[in-house]
Design an enzyme around this catalytic site. Sequence first.
Site, mmCIF file in Angstrom:
data_model
loop_
_atom_site.group_PDB
_atom_site.id
_atom_site.type_symbol
_atom_site.label_atom_id
_atom_site.label_comp_id
_atom_site.label_asym_id
_atom_site.label_seq_id
_atom_site.Cartn_x
_atom_site.Cartn_y
_atom_site.Cartn_z
ATOM 1 N N LYS A 61 0.842 -1.216 0.000
ATOM 2 C CA LYS A 61 0.000 0.000 0.000
ATOM 3 C C LYS A 61 0.871 1.257 0.000
ATOM 4 O O LYS A 61 0.772 2.137 0.859
ATOM 5 C CB LYS A 61 -0.967 0.003 1.177
ATOM 6 C CG LYS A 61 -1.856 -1.223 1.205
ATOM 7 C CD LYS A 61 -3.311 -0.883 1.311
ATOM 8 C CE LYS A 61 -4.161 -2.108 1.171
ATOM 9 N NZ LYS A 61 -3.767 -3.264 1.969
ATOM 10 N N ALA A 63 2.362 4.684 -0.341
ATOM 11 C CA ALA A 63 1.619 5.968 -0.314
ATOM 12 C C ALA A 63 2.512 7.101 0.155
ATOM 13 O O ALA A 63 2.113 7.906 0.996
ATOM 14 C CB ALA A 63 0.402 5.839 0.587
ATOM 15 N N PRO A 66 7.343 10.591 -4.154
ATOM 16 C CA PRO A 66 7.940 9.807 -5.238
ATOM 17 C C PRO A 66 9.296 9.200 -4.897
ATOM 18 O O PRO A 66 9.548 8.027 -5.169
ATOM 19 C CB PRO A 66 8.041 10.825 -6.387
ATOM 20 C CG PRO A 66 6.918 11.777 -6.127
ATOM 21 C CD PRO A 66 6.820 11.893 -4.636
ATOM 22 N N PRO A 166 -10.267 -8.100 -2.248
ATOM 23 C CA PRO A 166 -10.275 -8.601 -0.879
ATOM 24 C C PRO A 166 -11.619 -8.285 -0.219
ATOM 25 O O PRO A 166 -12.387 -7.462 -0.737
ATOM 26 C CB PRO A 166 -9.163 -7.788 -0.218
ATOM 27 C CG PRO A 166 -9.187 -6.471 -0.937
ATOM 28 C CD PRO A 166 -9.741 -6.711 -2.326
ATOM 29 N N PRO A 175 -17.044 -14.812 -2.202
ATOM 30 C CA PRO A 175 -15.995 -14.835 -3.244
ATOM 31 C C PRO A 175 -16.496 -15.258 -4.621
ATOM 32 O O PRO A 175 -16.019 -14.743 -5.634
ATOM 33 C CB PRO A 175 -14.957 -15.822 -2.693
ATOM 34 C CG PRO A 175 -15.635 -16.590 -1.624
ATOM 35 C CD PRO A 175 -16.753 -15.748 -1.097
HETATM 36 P P1 BMP Z 1 -8.936 -11.580 5.017
HETATM 37 O O1 BMP Z 1 -9.443 -12.462 3.857
HETATM 38 O O2 BMP Z 1 -8.332 -12.372 6.126
HETATM 39 O O3 BMP Z 1 -9.952 -10.583 5.474
HETATM 40 O O4 BMP Z 1 -7.679 -10.750 4.454
HETATM 41 C C1 BMP Z 1 -7.808 -9.783 3.468
HETATM 42 C C2 BMP Z 1 -6.449 -9.247 3.063
HETATM 43 O O5 BMP Z 1 -6.629 -8.239 2.093
HETATM 44 C C3 BMP Z 1 -5.639 -8.620 4.202
HETATM 45 O O6 BMP Z 1 -4.270 -8.797 3.915
HETATM 46 C C4 BMP Z 1 -5.981 -7.146 4.093
HETATM 47 O O7 BMP Z 1 -4.948 -6.324 4.583
HETATM 48 C C5 BMP Z 1 -6.125 -6.983 2.574
HETATM 49 N N1 BMP Z 1 -7.046 -5.907 2.126
HETATM 50 C C6 BMP Z 1 -8.348 -5.838 2.583
HETATM 51 O O8 BMP Z 1 -8.816 -6.665 3.360
HETATM 52 N N2 BMP Z 1 -9.148 -4.817 2.121
HETATM 53 C C7 BMP Z 1 -8.710 -3.873 1.251
HETATM 54 O O9 BMP Z 1 -9.471 -2.998 0.888
HETATM 55 C C8 BMP Z 1 -7.398 -3.959 0.788
HETATM 56 C C9 BMP Z 1 -6.576 -5.002 1.208
HETATM 57 O O10 BMP Z 1 -5.362 -5.109 0.725
#
Ligand code: BMP
Length: 217
Positions: A61, A63, A66, A166, A175
């Site tokens: 991530k 952020a 540059p 995610p 999913p």
């Molecule tokens: P989980 O399936 O255990 O909730 O994990 C999701 C993963 O995706 C974690 O590594 C989290 O930091 C990442 N993530 C998220 O959950 N939401 C976002 O918007 C962006 C992410 O990278």
Amino acid sequence: MKNSKIIASLDLVDSKQILDLAEKISSDIFAIKINWPTIMSCGVEIIDHLSKYAKVICDLKIADIPYTNEKIAGIASSHGAWGMISHIFPGEDSLKAVIKGAKGAKVFGVVSMSNPDSEKMLNGNWQTMIKMAKVNGIYGIVAPANNQDLLIKIRKDAENLKIISPGSIFQGGDPLLTLENGADYVIIGRGIYESKDPVEFVNNFNGLCKRNNLLSS
Ligand code: BMP
């Protein structure tokens, strides 16, 4: 690597546990994602080690300014990262520096997040961020699996950008529905590594994808 829609988010902090799990599931997933807690606990070499099993996406991530972004992306790339996640909100100069530092590794930009309060801050700007992602030719974007209305809008606008999502299972998202609504891959963390049998979990989900014509073979 397997024809799979799963990016396994191995958000663990013990190298042996992560590598053991990677070895078990790597032939049944598309890629592995690791984040800051893992890299801070196991060291940056965990990227090299995991790369022997699967494509590795570093969820950094990114952020920053540059100058710093280019360094972060360069270190991930030099350790074998196949891809990395960057924020887009700091602006185009910062995103360009990530792309430069990545040296060909795939860059995924965050255009929305799955935590509920991102609706108040970040998510309203998804269109501007997609525009910036397209103009700069990055590979993909991150969009939430637990906000299908937003995901559908993002899919329509994203054109050729790959979407990785995610927010499934422990954060409430479905999913399979996420893939049906246009995500290219689902990112699943706890749903895999906290399941009784991660190998069975990924195989079952791959089977479900196949039965729903979401996998080519
Ligand atoms: P989980 O399936 O255990 O909730 O994990 C999701 C993963 O995706 C974690 O590594 C989290 O930091 C990442 N993530 C998220 O959950 N939401 C976002 O918007 C962006 C992410 O990278």
